[in-house]
Write a protein that holds these residues in place. Structure first.
Motif, mmCIF file in Angstrom:
data_model
loop_
_atom_site.group_PDB
_atom_site.id
_atom_site.type_symbol
_atom_site.label_atom_id
_atom_site.label_comp_id
_atom_site.label_asym_id
_atom_site.label_seq_id
_atom_site.Cartn_x
_atom_site.Cartn_y
_atom_site.Cartn_z
ATOM 1 N N ARG A 13 0.833 -1.222 0.000
ATOM 2 C CA ARG A 13 0.000 0.000 0.000
ATOM 3 C C ARG A 13 0.858 1.258 0.000
ATOM 4 O O ARG A 13 0.475 2.284 -0.596
ATOM 5 N N PHE A 14 1.999 1.208 0.655
ATOM 6 C CA PHE A 14 2.897 2.359 0.634
ATOM 7 C C PHE A 14 3.402 2.598 -0.784
ATOM 8 O O PHE A 14 3.489 3.747 -1.238
ATOM 9 N N ALA A 15 3.715 1.519 -1.481
ATOM 10 C CA ALA A 15 4.144 1.657 -2.872
ATOM 11 C C ALA A 15 3.055 2.301 -3.724
ATOM 12 O O ALA A 15 3.326 3.196 -4.535
ATOM 13 N N GLU A 16 1.828 1.871 -3.536
ATOM 14 C CA GLU A 16 0.711 2.458 -4.287
ATOM 15 C C GLU A 16 0.540 3.940 -3.944
ATOM 16 O O GLU A 16 0.320 4.776 -4.826
ATOM 17 N N ALA A 17 0.639 4.262 -2.662
ATOM 18 C CA ALA A 17 0.450 5.640 -2.228
ATOM 19 C C ALA A 17 1.556 6.549 -2.748
ATOM 20 O O ALA A 17 1.307 7.702 -3.126
ATOM 21 N N VAL A 18 2.774 6.055 -2.761
ATOM 22 C CA VAL A 18 3.895 6.849 -3.262
ATOM 23 C C VAL A 18 3.758 7.077 -4.765
ATOM 24 O O VAL A 18 4.024 8.176 -5.262
ATOM 25 N N GLU A 19 3.346 6.054 -5.483
ATOM 26 C CA GLU A 19 3.118 6.230 -6.922
ATOM 27 C C GLU A 19 2.054 7.302 -7.164
ATOM 28 O O GLU A 19 2.228 8.194 -8.008
ATOM 29 N N ALA A 20 0.959 7.224 -6.414
ATOM 30 C CA ALA A 20 -0.131 8.177 -6.603
ATOM 31 C C ALA A 20 0.280 9.585 -6.194
ATOM 32 O O ALA A 20 -0.181 10.572 -6.792
ATOM 33 N N GLY A 21 1.122 9.701 -5.186
ATOM 34 C CA GLY A 21 1.506 11.009 -4.672
ATOM 35 C C GLY A 21 2.774 11.582 -5.264
ATOM 36 O O GLY A 21 3.191 12.686 -4.877
ATOM 37 N N HIS A 22 3.376 10.874 -6.206
ATOM 38 C CA HIS A 22 4.674 11.287 -6.740
ATOM 39 C C HIS A 22 4.673 12.728 -7.241
ATOM 40 O O HIS A 22 5.586 13.509 -6.956
ATOM 41 N N GLY A 23 3.669 13.102 -7.996
ATOM 42 C CA GLY A 23 3.625 14.441 -8.566
ATOM 43 C C GLY A 23 3.588 15.524 -7.507
ATOM 44 O O GLY A 23 4.321 16.525 -7.589
ATOM 45 N N THR A 24 2.748 15.342 -6.503
ATOM 46 C CA THR A 24 2.647 16.336 -5.431
ATOM 47 C C THR A 24 3.927 16.397 -4.615
ATOM 48 O O THR A 24 4.401 17.490 -4.266
ATOM 49 N N LEU A 25 4.515 15.256 -4.300
ATOM 50 C CA LEU A 25 5.767 15.236 -3.548
ATOM 51 C C LEU A 25 6.871 15.946 -4.324
ATOM 52 O O LEU A 25 7.709 16.649 -3.743
ATOM 53 N N THR A 26 6.878 15.778 -5.630
ATOM 54 C CA THR A 26 7.853 16.471 -6.465
ATOM 55 C C THR A 26 7.608 17.971 -6.446
ATOM 56 O O THR A 26 8.548 18.770 -6.314
ATOM 57 N N ASP A 27 6.351 18.377 -6.572
ATOM 58 C CA ASP A 27 6.015 19.802 -6.533
ATOM 59 C C ASP A 27 6.438 20.433 -5.209
ATOM 60 O O ASP A 27 6.987 21.549 -5.186
ATOM 61 N N LEU A 28 6.188 19.733 -4.113
ATOM 62 C CA LEU A 28 6.567 20.262 -2.808
ATOM 63 C C LEU A 28 8.084 20.435 -2.706
ATOM 64 O O LEU A 28 8.572 21.436 -2.165
ATOM 65 N N ASP A 29 8.827 19.482 -3.239
ATOM 66 C CA ASP A 29 10.283 19.574 -3.150
ATOM 67 C C ASP A 29 10.841 20.617 -4.108
ATOM 68 O O ASP A 29 11.891 21.207 -3.843
ATOM 69 N N GLN A 30 10.168 20.858 -5.196
ATOM 70 C CA GLN A 30 10.602 21.929 -6.084
ATOM 71 C C GLN A 30 10.445 23.293 -5.426
ATOM 72 O O GLN A 30 11.172 24.231 -5.742
ATOM 73 N N HIS A 31 9.515 23.382 -4.503
ATOM 74 C CA HIS A 31 9.305 24.641 -3.775
ATOM 75 C C HIS A 31 10.419 24.901 -2.769
ATOM 76 O O HIS A 31 10.790 26.059 -2.544
ATOM 77 N N SER A 32 10.941 23.829 -2.155
ATOM 78 C CA SER A 32 11.875 24.029 -1.049
ATOM 79 C C SER A 32 13.184 23.259 -1.181
ATOM 80 O O SER A 32 14.037 23.358 -0.294
ATOM 81 N N GLY A 33 13.376 22.513 -2.255
ATOM 82 C CA GLY A 33 14.598 21.738 -2.419
ATOM 83 C C GLY A 33 15.004 21.657 -3.867
ATOM 84 O O GLY A 33 14.783 22.590 -4.645
ATOM 85 N N ASP A 34 15.574 20.522 -4.249
ATOM 86 C CA ASP A 34 16.014 20.380 -5.634
ATOM 87 C C ASP A 34 15.057 19.553 -6.473
ATOM 88 O O ASP A 34 15.364 19.211 -7.621
#
Length: 210
Positions: A13-34
């Motif tokens: 389920r964590f794998a499924e959740a990470v796949e689904a959330g990949h775009g948002t997690l990337t957007d968040l890191d683009q705001h504050s990281g690399d």
């Protein structure tokens, strides 16, 4: 009371959740990281799924080995410490909520020892520390809610550790991706351990513009 935690279900389920959330997690890191947190988390979890499929390592053991040894970025090895301590506690105990809590607490201690972050520094510790406290008192669903609230609070904090610290006040306005990743883990664990518990998806709740 809950029985032994199904690590295989958590990993799946964590794998499924990470796949689904990949775009948002990337957007968040683009705001504050690399911008690589989503990619690193997804790649690490995919590798852990493959490793667990080959055996003998299961859920958190596979996650710990992969994130400690193969996942880069600031967060990869720190998450590896968390996963490894949880795996150790579940293997030594009865794999119930008390064992998971002990592992999460040990993981928090290890992360703070290596990363030197405290609550309020705008890191994954802001989600993990309240989750650990709530888990010891009230169980998995309460821990998931506390992790989410901690992750949400990071949007208003100035970073003092990690890449976001270079941005100063500019990092404000979006949640820390590492904190959201930790909240996502506790969300998944709660869903497996306490089916039917009212849970809020932390990725959706912290998405930019939400």
């Amino acid at each position: 009371m809950t029985g032994p935690l199904d690590q295989d279900a958590v990993l799946a389920r964590f794998a499924e959740a990470v796949e689904a959330g990949h775009g948002t997690l990337t957007d968040l890191d683009q705001h504050s990281g690399d911008g690589d947190f989503g990619d690193n988390l997804r790649a690490g979890v995919r590798h852990a799924v493959a490793l667990a499929g080959r055996g003998p390592l299961r859920g958190f053991g596979a996650l710990g080995e992969v994130f400690l040894d193969e996942v880069g970025g600031t967060s990869g090895p720190l998450l590896g410490l968390l996963f490894s301590e949880i795996a150790r506690a579940l293997a030594c105990g009865s794999a119930d909520a008390a064992a998971f809590a002990a592992g999460a607490r040990a993981g928090l201690t290890a992360i703070q020892r290596v990363g030197e972050a405290e609550e309020g520094d705008r890191t994954m510790v802001d989600a993990l520390a309240p989750a650990v406290a709530a888990l010891g008192r009230d169980g998995y669903a309460a821990a998931a809610a506390a992790a989410l609230e901690g992750a949400r609070r990071t949007a208003g904090l100035s970073a003092r550790h990690g890449r976001a610290s270079y941005l100063g006040e500019r990092a404000r306005g979006a949640a820390d991706p590492g904190a959201v990743g930790v909240a996502l883990l506790f969300h998944v664990v709660a869903g497996v351990a306490e089916p039917g518990a009212p849970l809020t998806d932390p990725v959706t709740a912290t998405a930019p513009g939400s």
